[in-house]
Design an enzyme around this catalytic site. Structure first.
Site, PDB file in Angstrom:
ATOM      1  N   LYS A 113       0.828  -1.220   0.000  1.00  0.00           N
ATOM      2  CA  LYS A 113       0.000   0.000   0.000  1.00  0.00           C
ATOM      3  C   LYS A 113       0.855   1.260   0.000  1.00  0.00           C
ATOM      4  O   LYS A 113       0.466   2.276  -0.554  1.00  0.00           O
ATOM      5  CB  LYS A 113      -0.962  -0.003   1.188  1.00  0.00           C
ATOM      6  CG  LYS A 113      -2.080  -1.030   1.022  1.00  0.00           C
ATOM      7  CD  LYS A 113      -3.210  -0.811   2.009  1.00  0.00           C
ATOM      8  CE  LYS A 113      -4.322  -1.822   1.754  1.00  0.00           C
ATOM      9  NZ  LYS A 113      -5.405  -1.763   2.730  1.00  0.00           N
ATOM     10  N   LYS A 198      -5.359 -10.269  -5.138  1.00  0.00           N
ATOM     11  CA  LYS A 198      -6.579 -10.538  -4.365  1.00  0.00           C
ATOM     12  C   LYS A 198      -7.661  -9.500  -4.689  1.00  0.00           C
ATOM     13  O   LYS A 198      -7.351  -8.353  -5.043  1.00  0.00           O
ATOM     14  CB  LYS A 198      -6.292 -10.582  -2.867  1.00  0.00           C
ATOM     15  CG  LYS A 198      -6.059  -9.246  -2.218  1.00  0.00           C
ATOM     16  CD  LYS A 198      -6.194  -9.345  -0.700  1.00  0.00           C
ATOM     17  CE  LYS A 198      -6.244  -7.941  -0.110  1.00  0.00           C
ATOM     18  NZ  LYS A 198      -6.870  -7.811   1.169  1.00  0.00           N
ATOM     19  N   LYS A 201     -11.117  -3.863  -1.943  1.00  0.00           N
ATOM     20  CA  LYS A 201     -11.970  -2.667  -2.023  1.00  0.00           C
ATOM     21  C   LYS A 201     -11.214  -1.523  -2.682  1.00  0.00           C
ATOM     22  O   LYS A 201     -11.808  -0.668  -3.326  1.00  0.00           O
ATOM     23  CB  LYS A 201     -12.345  -2.191  -0.615  1.00  0.00           C
ATOM     24  CG  LYS A 201     -13.273  -3.084   0.122  1.00  0.00           C
ATOM     25  CD  LYS A 201     -13.716  -2.372   1.406  1.00  0.00           C
ATOM     26  CE  LYS A 201     -13.535  -3.266   2.604  1.00  0.00           C
ATOM     27  NZ  LYS A 201     -12.235  -3.141   3.276  1.00  0.00           N
TER      28      LYS A 201
HETATM   29  N1  AQP Z   1      -9.805 -11.183  -1.529  1.00  0.00           N
HETATM   30  C1  AQP Z   1     -10.066 -11.662  -0.314  1.00  0.00           C
HETATM   31  N2  AQP Z   1     -10.268 -12.988  -0.134  1.00  0.00           N
HETATM   32  C2  AQP Z   1     -10.553 -13.488   1.099  1.00  0.00           C
HETATM   33  N3  AQP Z   1     -10.653 -12.701   2.209  1.00  0.00           N
HETATM   34  C3  AQP Z   1     -10.472 -11.381   2.073  1.00  0.00           C
HETATM   35  N4  AQP Z   1     -10.521 -10.364   2.943  1.00  0.00           N
HETATM   36  C4  AQP Z   1     -10.276  -9.211   2.294  1.00  0.00           C
HETATM   37  N5  AQP Z   1     -10.059  -9.435   0.988  1.00  0.00           N
HETATM   38  C5  AQP Z   1     -10.173 -10.793   0.810  1.00  0.00           C
HETATM   39  C6  AQP Z   1     -10.813 -10.526   4.363  1.00  0.00           C
HETATM   40  O1  AQP Z   1     -11.794  -9.579   4.716  1.00  0.00           O
HETATM   41  C7  AQP Z   1     -11.562  -9.155   6.058  1.00  0.00           C
HETATM   42  C8  AQP Z   1     -11.578  -7.658   6.117  1.00  0.00           C
HETATM   43  O2  AQP Z   1     -10.537  -7.081   5.408  1.00  0.00           O
HETATM   44  P1  AQP Z   1     -10.283  -5.503   5.520  1.00  0.00           P
HETATM   45  O3  AQP Z   1     -11.214  -4.751   4.672  1.00  0.00           O
HETATM   46  O4  AQP Z   1     -10.250  -5.080   6.921  1.00  0.00           O
HETATM   47  O5  AQP Z   1      -8.871  -5.340   4.949  1.00  0.00           O
HETATM   48  P2  AQP Z   1      -8.280  -5.939   3.654  1.00  0.00           P
HETATM   49  O6  AQP Z   1      -7.887  -7.333   3.926  1.00  0.00           O
HETATM   50  O7  AQP Z   1      -7.181  -5.001   3.275  1.00  0.00           O
HETATM   51  O8  AQP Z   1      -9.504  -5.923   2.614  1.00  0.00           O
HETATM   52  P3  AQP Z   1      -9.601  -5.203   1.231  1.00  0.00           P
HETATM   53  O9  AQP Z   1     -10.922  -5.476   0.650  1.00  0.00           O
HETATM   54  O10 AQP Z   1      -8.422  -5.505   0.403  1.00  0.00           O
HETATM   55  O11 AQP Z   1      -9.649  -3.708   1.652  1.00  0.00           O
HETATM   56  P4  AQP Z   1      -8.710  -2.534   1.260  1.00  0.00           P
HETATM   57  O12 AQP Z   1      -8.651  -2.526  -0.231  1.00  0.00           O
HETATM   58  O13 AQP Z   1      -9.418  -1.353   1.857  1.00  0.00           O
HETATM   59  O14 AQP Z   1      -7.394  -2.818   1.896  1.00  0.00           O
HETATM   60  C9  AQP Z   1     -10.258  -9.782   6.509  1.00  0.00           C
HETATM   61  O15 AQP Z   1     -10.547 -10.913   7.296  1.00  0.00           O
HETATM   62  C10 AQP Z   1      -9.608 -10.180   5.222  1.00  0.00           C
HETATM   63  O16 AQP Z   1      -8.761 -11.284   5.404  1.00  0.00           O
END
Ligand code: AQP
Length: 335
Positions: A113, A198, A201
């Site tokens: 990031k 992956k 968001k």
């Molecule tokens: N692609 C994924 N596959 C499986 N699990 C996922 N999680 C996120 N993306 C995937 C799980 O969702 C929970 C919450 O994640 P988060 O939003 O707190 O942070 P993150 O992992 O960084 O999720 P994003 O969607 O990628 O958000 P951004 O883009 O804002 O950083 C966790 O349990 C994570 O494992």
């Protein structure tokens, strides 16, 4: 015997997608009856990347409605907003002071990031895993159900807890060291536009993810445009075909099928036959959640009351741990 405690949360950075649902929320719903659960909306984490002050509160409320619509049961689960429980920020500060900087610099998510933010990368992004450690350790969590991507942060939480115990808890451990809980199936849902990344968001392309609140039209369009390959016959686990594996996995989990069933059903299919099946399955799986979500969003008083009660229950547990840590670190108690 009292139930073991589970804690998990999701950042309120935007609309939840299938990765968040299949990697996190769905698993919470499946296990919740066997545990004493705390699930929260990580709004303090959401500001570790540049955010829009106009949408933060609304995103938090929407997420509360999504948790409930997905089947979180308030009889065994407490849901709350992270920033409503001030102990999270306070414990994060205390843990910052026992965490070596180089532990944080090693974190893969920070490195990934940080590159996107260039010279403006904030201290909060580096410190994110310490806040996450505070989130977990405040509740004496036994298990933390997360997707594969959070495994490294959870290891760090364990290391921080062990360090506090080592430095300040020689007689009696100060913090409980939690265990990760990673369900193999759905642990890593990949982007629809690149099967090696992956689903996330923060991916600038909306086509890369299916959001839980996407309309049937949007789901159809995204699956139609998603990346595939020219090979006929669809198979799991071929390292040369990450998109194929990902789409079959979605079909399997959303359709409540076994891997063996899907492998047999799809082995001779081409994409033209498979994509409409996946589209229909996805729409059908998300429809009941969307329906319930809209009902909840029209009942703001109810949502407010759930969050008020959640913050009160969470604070009662978190403040006890915070006091325990402050005592162990030697602070003068409030007079
Ligand atoms: N692609 C994924 N596959 C499986 N699990 C996922 N999680 C996120 N993306 C995937 C799980 O969702 C929970 C919450 O994640 P988060 O939003 O707190 O942070 P993150 O992992 O960084 O999720 P994003 O969607 O990628 O958000 P951004 O883009 O804002 O950083 C966790 O349990 C994570 O494992």
């Amino acid at each position: 015997m009292s139930k073991k405690r589970v804690l998990s949360g999701i950042q309120t950075t935007g609309n939840l997608h299938l990765g968040n649902y299949l990697g996190a929320i769905r698993n919470w719903v499946d296990i919740q009856q066997d545990y004493d659960n705390f699930f929260f909306f990580a709004d303090l984490h959401a500001i570790t990347v540049p955010h829009d002050a106009k949408t933060l509160a609304e995103n938090t409320l929407k997420m509360a409605a999504v948790y409930l619509a997905s089947g979180i049961d308030l009889n065994c689960s407490t849901i709350f907003v992270q920033s409503h429980v001030s102990a999270h920020s306070e414990l994060a500060w205390l843990l910052n002071c026992v965490t070596p900087l180089n532990w944080l610099e090693r974190m893969i998510q920070f490195k990934e990031k940080a590159v996107k933010q260039g010279e403006n990368v904030g201290v909060g992004l580096l410190d994110y895993p310490v806040l996450m450690a505070a989130d977990i350790l405040l509740y004496d969590a036994d298990r933390v159900p997360v997707g594969e991507d959070q495994k490294q942060h959870l290891e760090l939480t364990r290391d921080i807890a062990a360090r506090v115990n080592d430095q300040f808890g020689k007689q009696k451990p100060v913090l409980k060291v939690p265990e990760p809980m990673i369900r193999e199936e759905g642990a890593r849902i990949m982007s629809l536009t690149d099967g090696s990344k992956k689903m996330s968001k923060s991916d600038p392309s909306e086509l890369s993810r299916i959001e839980l609140l996407d309309s049937a039209e949007a789901i159809k369009r995204k699956i139609k445009k998603c990346k595939t390959d020219p090979i006929k016959g669809l198979t799991f686990d071929d390292p040369e075909r990450p998109e194929c594996n990902n789409l079959l996995t979605l079909y399997q989990i959303l359709g409540n099928k076994t891997k063996v069933e899907v492998a047999a059903e799809c082995q001779d299919m081409g994409w033209g036959q498979f994509k409409p099946l996946l589209t229909a399955t996805t729409i059908e799986a998300l429809q009941p959640i969307q329906h319930k979500y809209h009902e909840l969003m029209n009942n703001r008083d109810y949502l407010d009351s759930v969050l008020r009660e959640g913050a009160s229950k969470a604070s009662a547990v978190a403040n006890q741990t915070l006091t325990r840590v402050k005592d162990a670190l030697g602070f003068l108690p409030p007079l």
